[in-house]
Design an enzyme around this catalytic site. Structure first.
Site, short mmCIF file in Angstrom:
data_model
loop_
_atom_site.label_atom_id
_atom_site.label_comp_id
_atom_site.label_asym_id
_atom_site.label_seq_id
_atom_site.Cartn_x
_atom_site.Cartn_y
_atom_site.Cartn_z
N CYS A 1 0.88 -1.18 0.00
CA CYS A 1 0.00 0.00 0.00
C CYS A 1 0.91 1.23 0.00
O CYS A 1 1.78 1.32 0.86
CB CYS A 1 -0.87 -0.05 1.24
SG CYS A 1 -1.57 1.48 1.86
N GLU B 1 -5.61 3.17 -3.99
CA GLU B 1 -5.05 2.10 -4.82
C GLU B 1 -5.39 2.40 -6.27
O GLU B 1 -6.42 3.01 -6.56
CB GLU B 1 -5.61 0.74 -4.39
CG GLU B 1 -4.86 -0.44 -4.97
CD GLU B 1 -3.36 -0.31 -4.76
OE1 GLU B 1 -2.67 0.06 -5.74
OE2 GLU B 1 -2.89 -0.53 -3.65
#
Length: 397
Positions: free
Chosen positions: A38, A165
């Site tokens: 992430c 994302e």
């Protein structure tokens, strides 16, 4: 000084060798997109709001707000677009700093994203030859960088509004903001708009539009002191370490986000996701390094089909962009300008409704190199104008 009091026994875990993850951010360079998971988060709450948002119950059932470590509230900066090497709020056991603290006492700390192992010998952490922004749960025991803090019980919870994302598409990448569904209550609403393009593409049943943010003055609504009905923070499992420069100097606390395979509702966006801790009990168990031994703690690192998401503007692609528009839901079919839907209006209300006088101003100058460059702070002016708009009081420090 970091205090370690735990001995780990009985480790018998199967791991799989996988390629190490990293993000594209390095030093003061801007990030145009984040290919690994992430690599970007948002945490827009002020330091006092973070404390209220992660209140917890003691073993006696009393609800408490964790305090910030001395000075750490001043090093944390709210941001709509956090990159690695910035400072983020982290929740952990007070026993890491005081071995006489109650076993269930929690504390907030401001730590730098990107774990620097305690044994690193260089004087400059930026000289590390590999990225430690994320660590894969599958091989967490195979790499000394992560195995050492794990065995020592240096487990922490990274706090954020949510994370970004990027979904690969034919010609470009579509960014998404991913977060906990917000609980319906007096100050939080779920909305359903079947024609709203801000809900998850092809997966609308798993997506909930962001709610209005709660007012800070909870006592006016008759809520018990300490109760938080605002935005539910995302709680991600992580590891931290404390590095001291070989030549002496101030200790640096850093962390890494643990990742797992993506849940069914997110795998269309990316094949990985943060290891989410869902609920107070999972958060407590992950932090309780004294009673919850490593094998049991690792069982908490599971893919959870509990997150929701919406597409956002490509503004977030550049880490220098730090404004509410980074979070605003948009129509992915209209890239030039976000469509003003009911959900986008609700998101903007959420961003604007809290009292600015109790917030610190988000800043784009989060890294050392960026602080040295005045040119990299230009977007702060527009954000300041928004924060100090016609209906807002000038913010005080």
């Amino acid at each position: 000084m970091l205090i370690i009091t735990q001995n780990i026994i009985g480790l018998n875990l199967t791991t799989h060798s996988r390629t190490h993850e990293s993000s594209s951010f390095s030093g003061g360079r801007r990030v145009l997109w984040s290919p690994k998971m992430c690599g970007r988060t948002a945490c827009t709450l002020a330091s006092d709001e973070v404390s209220r948002a992660c209140s917890y119950r003691t073993r006696e059932g009393q609800r408490r707000q964790p305090r910030w470590r001395d000075g750490d509230a001043d090093t944390y900066r709210p941001s709509y677009n956090k990159s690695p090497q910035s400072m983020s709020p982290v929740l952990l056991s007070q026993r890491h700093f005081d071995q006489n603290a109650p076993v269930d006492e929690c504390v907030l700390a401001s730590m730098r994203w990107g774990l620097v192992p305690s044994w690193f010998k260089e004087n400059d952490p930026s000289k590390m030859q590999y990225s430690t922004n994320n660590c894969r749960s599958e091989n967490i025991l195979e790499k000394k960088t992560y195995k050492d803090p794990l065995i020592k019980g240096q487990r922490c919870v990274i706090l954020a509004d949510g994370f970004y994302e990027w979904k690969r598409q034919a010609k470009d990448k579509q960014p998404f903001f991913i977060y906990f569904p917000q609980i319906q209550g007096t100050s939080q609403k779920k909305t359903k708009d079947e024609n709203d393009p801000t809900t998850s593409v092809g997966n609308k049943e798993n997506s909930v539009s962001p709610p209005e943010k709660a007012s800070l003055d909870s006592t006016k609504r008759g809520e018990p002191p300490g109760e938080w009905t605002g935005w539910k923070l995302l709680t991600m499992a992580g590891l931290f370490d404390c590095w001291t420069p070989p030549g002496g100097g101030k200790p640096l606390y850093t962390y890494s986000v643990i990742t797992v395979n993506a849940s069914p509702n997110l795998e269309d966006i990316h094949d990985r996701m943060p290891a989410v801790l869902d609920g107070e009990e999972e958060v407590r168990q992950w932090m309780d390094f004294g009673e919850v031994k490593t094998p049991d703690a690792l069982k908490l690192l599971q893919s959870k089909n509990t997150l929701t998401f919406h597409p956002v503007s490509s503004l977030v692609n550049n880490s220098r962009n730090n404004s509410p528009e980074c979070l605003q839901p948009m129509d992915p079919n209209n890239k030039q300008e976000p469509k003003p839907t009911a959900s986008s209006k609700m998101m903007m209300n959420w961003l604007k409704s809290s009292a600015p006088s109790k917030r610190k101003e988000p800043t784009t100058c989060e890294t050392k190199k960026e602080q040295e460059s005045e040119a990299e702070c230009k977007s702060t002016g527009a954000l300041q104008q928004w924060l100090q708009g016609a209906n807002k009081k000038p913010r005080t420090k």
